[in-house]
Design a protein around this motif. Sequence first.
Motif, PDB file in Angstrom:
ATOM      1  N   ALA A 140     -26.926  16.593   7.042  1.00 27.12           N
ATOM      2  CA  ALA A 140     -25.506  16.224   7.029  1.00 27.12           C
ATOM      3  C   ALA A 140     -25.230  15.139   8.055  1.00 27.12           C
ATOM      4  N   ILE A 141     -24.044  14.542   7.942  1.00 28.14           N
ATOM      5  CA  ILE A 141     -23.631  13.489   8.857  1.00 28.14           C
ATOM      6  C   ILE A 141     -22.158  13.694   9.199  1.00 28.14           C
ATOM      7  N   ALA A 142     -21.797  13.465  10.460  1.00 30.23           N
ATOM      8  CA  ALA A 142     -20.419  13.637  10.929  1.00 30.23           C
ATOM      9  C   ALA A 142     -19.912  12.324  11.514  1.00 30.23           C
ATOM     10  N   PHE A 143     -18.653  11.999  11.214  1.00 31.56           N
ATOM     11  CA  PHE A 143     -18.076  10.766  11.735  1.00 31.56           C
ATOM     12  C   PHE A 143     -16.570  10.921  11.918  1.00 31.56           C
ATOM     13  N   ALA A 144     -15.988   9.995  12.674  1.00 29.80           N
ATOM     14  CA  ALA A 144     -14.539   9.953  12.848  1.00 29.80           C
ATOM     15  C   ALA A 144     -13.931   9.370  11.586  1.00 29.80           C
ATOM     16  N   GLY A 145     -13.056  10.130  10.954  1.00 27.36           N
ATOM     17  CA  GLY A 145     -12.484   9.717   9.684  1.00 27.36           C
ATOM     18  C   GLY A 145     -11.362   8.708   9.852  1.00 27.36           C
ATOM     19  N   PHE A 146     -10.936   8.140   8.744  1.00 25.20           N
ATOM     20  CA  PHE A 146      -9.863   7.140   8.763  1.00 25.20           C
ATOM     21  C   PHE A 146      -8.930   7.381   7.581  1.00 25.20           C
ATOM     22  N   GLY A 147      -7.665   7.012   7.782  1.00 27.49           N
ATOM     23  CA  GLY A 147      -6.669   7.223   6.747  1.00 27.49           C
ATOM     24  C   GLY A 147      -6.245   8.664   6.605  1.00 27.49           C
ATOM     25  N   HIS A 148      -6.149   9.391   7.712  1.00 28.92           N
ATOM     26  CA  HIS A 148      -5.676  10.773   7.699  1.00 28.92           C
ATOM     27  C   HIS A 148      -4.402  10.889   8.534  1.00 28.92           C
ATOM     28  N   ARG A 149      -3.530  11.795   8.147  1.00 28.72           N
ATOM     29  CA  ARG A 149      -2.278  11.977   8.892  1.00 28.72           C
ATOM     30  C   ARG A 149      -2.526  12.415  10.327  1.00 28.72           C
ATOM     31  N   PHE A 150      -3.627  13.115  10.527  1.00 25.00           N
ATOM     32  CA  PHE A 150      -3.993  13.588  11.860  1.00 25.00           C
ATOM     33  C   PHE A 150      -5.396  13.094  12.185  1.00 25.00           C
ATOM     34  N   MET A 173       0.842  -1.199   0.000  1.00 26.42           N
ATOM     35  CA  MET A 173       0.000   0.000   0.000  1.00 26.42           C
ATOM     36  C   MET A 173       0.881   1.255   0.000  1.00 26.42           C
ATOM     37  N   HIS A 174       0.575   2.198  -0.870  1.00 14.35           N
ATOM     38  CA  HIS A 174       1.336   3.433  -0.914  1.00 14.35           C
ATOM     39  C   HIS A 174       0.480   4.544  -1.477  1.00 14.35           C
ATOM     40  N   ASN A 175       1.099   5.740  -1.652  1.00 12.51           N
ATOM     41  CA  ASN A 175       0.325   6.939  -1.944  1.00 12.51           C
ATOM     42  C   ASN A 175       0.403   7.389  -3.387  1.00 12.51           C
ATOM     43  N   ASP A 176       0.951   6.564  -4.287  1.00  8.66           N
ATOM     44  CA  ASP A 176       1.085   6.960  -5.681  1.00  8.66           C
ATOM     45  C   ASP A 176      -0.293   7.285  -6.257  1.00  8.66           C
ATOM     46  N   ALA A 177      -0.461   8.509  -6.747  1.00 13.41           N
ATOM     47  CA  ALA A 177      -1.777   8.941  -7.226  1.00 13.41           C
ATOM     48  C   ALA A 177      -2.231   8.167  -8.453  1.00 13.41           C
ATOM     49  N   PHE A 223      10.349   8.909   9.977  1.00 11.98           N
ATOM     50  CA  PHE A 223       9.697   7.646   9.644  1.00 11.98           C
ATOM     51  C   PHE A 223       8.611   7.876   8.592  1.00 11.98           C
ATOM     52  N   GLU A 224       7.763   8.880   8.830  1.00 13.12           N
ATOM     53  CA  GLU A 224       6.698   9.164   7.885  1.00 13.12           C
ATOM     54  C   GLU A 224       7.256   9.602   6.528  1.00 13.12           C
ATOM     55  N   GLY A 225       8.287  10.457   6.570  1.00  9.13           N
ATOM     56  CA  GLY A 225       8.865  10.944   5.324  1.00  9.13           C
ATOM     57  C   GLY A 225       9.494   9.845   4.495  1.00  9.13           C
ATOM     58  N   GLY A 226      10.130   8.891   5.160  1.00  8.06           N
ATOM     59  CA  GLY A 226      10.818   7.829   4.446  1.00  8.06           C
ATOM     60  C   GLY A 226       9.919   6.716   3.974  1.00  8.06           C
ATOM     61  N   PRO A 259      -9.636   5.862   1.519  1.00 14.73           N
ATOM     62  CA  PRO A 259     -10.131   5.419   0.209  1.00 14.73           C
ATOM     63  C   PRO A 259     -10.086   6.496  -0.866  1.00 14.73           C
ATOM     64  N   LEU A 260      -9.956   7.769  -0.466  1.00 15.87           N
ATOM     65  CA  LEU A 260      -9.963   8.849  -1.441  1.00 15.87           C
ATOM     66  C   LEU A 260      -8.571   9.373  -1.765  1.00 15.87           C
ATOM     67  N   SER A 261      -7.643   9.259  -0.825  1.00 16.52           N
ATOM     68  CA  SER A 261      -6.294   9.781  -1.040  1.00 16.52           C
ATOM     69  C   SER A 261      -5.225   8.701  -1.103  1.00 16.52           C
ATOM     70  N   GLY A 262      -5.523   7.503  -0.572  1.00 14.14           N
ATOM     71  CA  GLY A 262      -4.520   6.455  -0.500  1.00 14.14           C
ATOM     72  C   GLY A 262      -3.554   6.606   0.658  1.00 14.14           C
ATOM     73  N   THR A 263      -3.726   7.624   1.494  1.00 13.86           N
ATOM     74  CA  THR A 263      -2.845   7.839   2.636  1.00 13.86           C
ATOM     75  C   THR A 263      -2.919   6.657   3.597  1.00 13.86           C
ATOM     76  N   GLU A 264      -1.747   6.186   4.042  1.00 13.95           N
ATOM     77  CA  GLU A 264      -1.674   5.050   4.958  1.00 13.95           C
ATOM     78  C   GLU A 264      -1.312   5.538   6.362  1.00 13.95           C
ATOM     79  N   VAL A 265      -2.015   5.032   7.355  1.00 18.17           N
ATOM     80  CA  VAL A 265      -1.842   5.484   8.737  1.00 18.17           C
ATOM     81  C   VAL A 265      -1.858   4.275   9.667  1.00 18.17           C
TER      82      VAL A 265
END
Length: 448
Positions: free
Chosen positions: A308-318, A1-5, A391-394, A28-34
């Motif tokens: 509208a609907i609010a939820f705790a997101g997933f796959g975010h850096r923060f 898994m990686h972030n290649d667009a 670690f995150e950068g590498g 699922p929208l950005s591919g960011t791994e956390v």
Amino acid sequence: MHNDATQSLPESAPITRMADGTIKQVNPLSGTEVWTVPGRGHRPLRPATGESLPINHDEDGRHCAFCPGNYRQTPPEKARIVRTDEGWETLIALPATKLDDTVAEFRRIPNLFEILSLEYWQANYDYEIPRAVLDRRDSYLLEEEGWDHVLSMIRTKLLASGLTAQEIEALPERDLIGYADAFFASGHDVIVARRHFEDGATTTDQLAGSASLTPEEHAYYVLMTVEGLRDLYRKYPRAQYVAAFQNWLRPAGASFDHLHKQLVTIDEYGAQAEREIAAVSADPQIYNRLAVDYAIAHGLVLAENEHAIAFAGFGHRFPTLEVFSKASANLPWRHHPEAVRGMSDLIHACHVATGTQIATNEEWYYRPPGIDVAMPFRVLVKWRVSTLAGFEGGTKINVNTIDPYQLARRATAALLENRSRLADGILVGAECTPQVGCLNYVADRDLK
């Protein structure tokens, strides 16, 4: 898994719990791994509001350039919202002589140091300033007070750009005033709230953030932002996107610890929007299927209302709270006023759940005008509680201290504790009965 667009969306589940309790997420929208490692999410969050000192009340109204006693320390405003005995009123393009006649609850002003300058648009796209904007400029400069105000702001900008005070003073006023166009035709605006500190505050760490606003105040704050978006698209026909965001506190990138949003007109969609456009073209229901429906299935919903609907997101850096509009319209200004208010109420609730002492980024997402695919209006509130490192950068794997389940529990508890501060019509936690596929966005093909 990686972030290649260029990669397709991950087919694996967005959230995976390992045997030791480590939680791995892929957005699922950005591919960011956390990754979230057990035990790290229970640490107390450190306040980001700085040192707590007694407030010098002799400076009330003038604690920073965004305060209501310093209207002339910012470029000429485009609009302000005031509260009157009859209700709320929007005043457009006030002359300098009228700035102190009312107290602005919210002001829309040009950014003194824009990201893309007027010269950028003129040099690259032969941009022509609309006649109405030129008329506004001339009217403002016709008054001596307006002339002096603009000259003062030009001198401030030139001083910051590296010129010395002596070099600036040597320039004729008629040469200096030539820089005024950038203020009146700005494509980068700021929406500024009135308060610097919370009402009744006694110490400097009691800053007034979004959570300090009432739901009604927050609704007008959002409304001015929405109207600003639409206006910039009209004034800049070659704009591909207008980014809307809020940096709260200096760790989140704020220049002033005073509540404000920013609107930045740009000539590209941006990498994230391009990635999403490709993803939704392949799977039109991706926002329902891999975002909201997934959050519902995993107990991550914090709150909802009719719109509208609010939820705790997933796959975010923060750690990130997400608010999705259920409306069919894609663009904020195409939403019915009640739908805009519904979004505002849940964004406000997310800030109440966060509090004012945590540095946050509020990011707005919507379909760029002219794009054929359907993309819902949504807003993310990101808690800037960790620092990216080697670690995150590498590895491009981000380590988050709070996983989505912990975030949902914290935020829901905070909402229940502060129920009286929320708008009417909001369901919280177990009260929510969200419907799978509740997002109704369609490709409305809105023109600017």
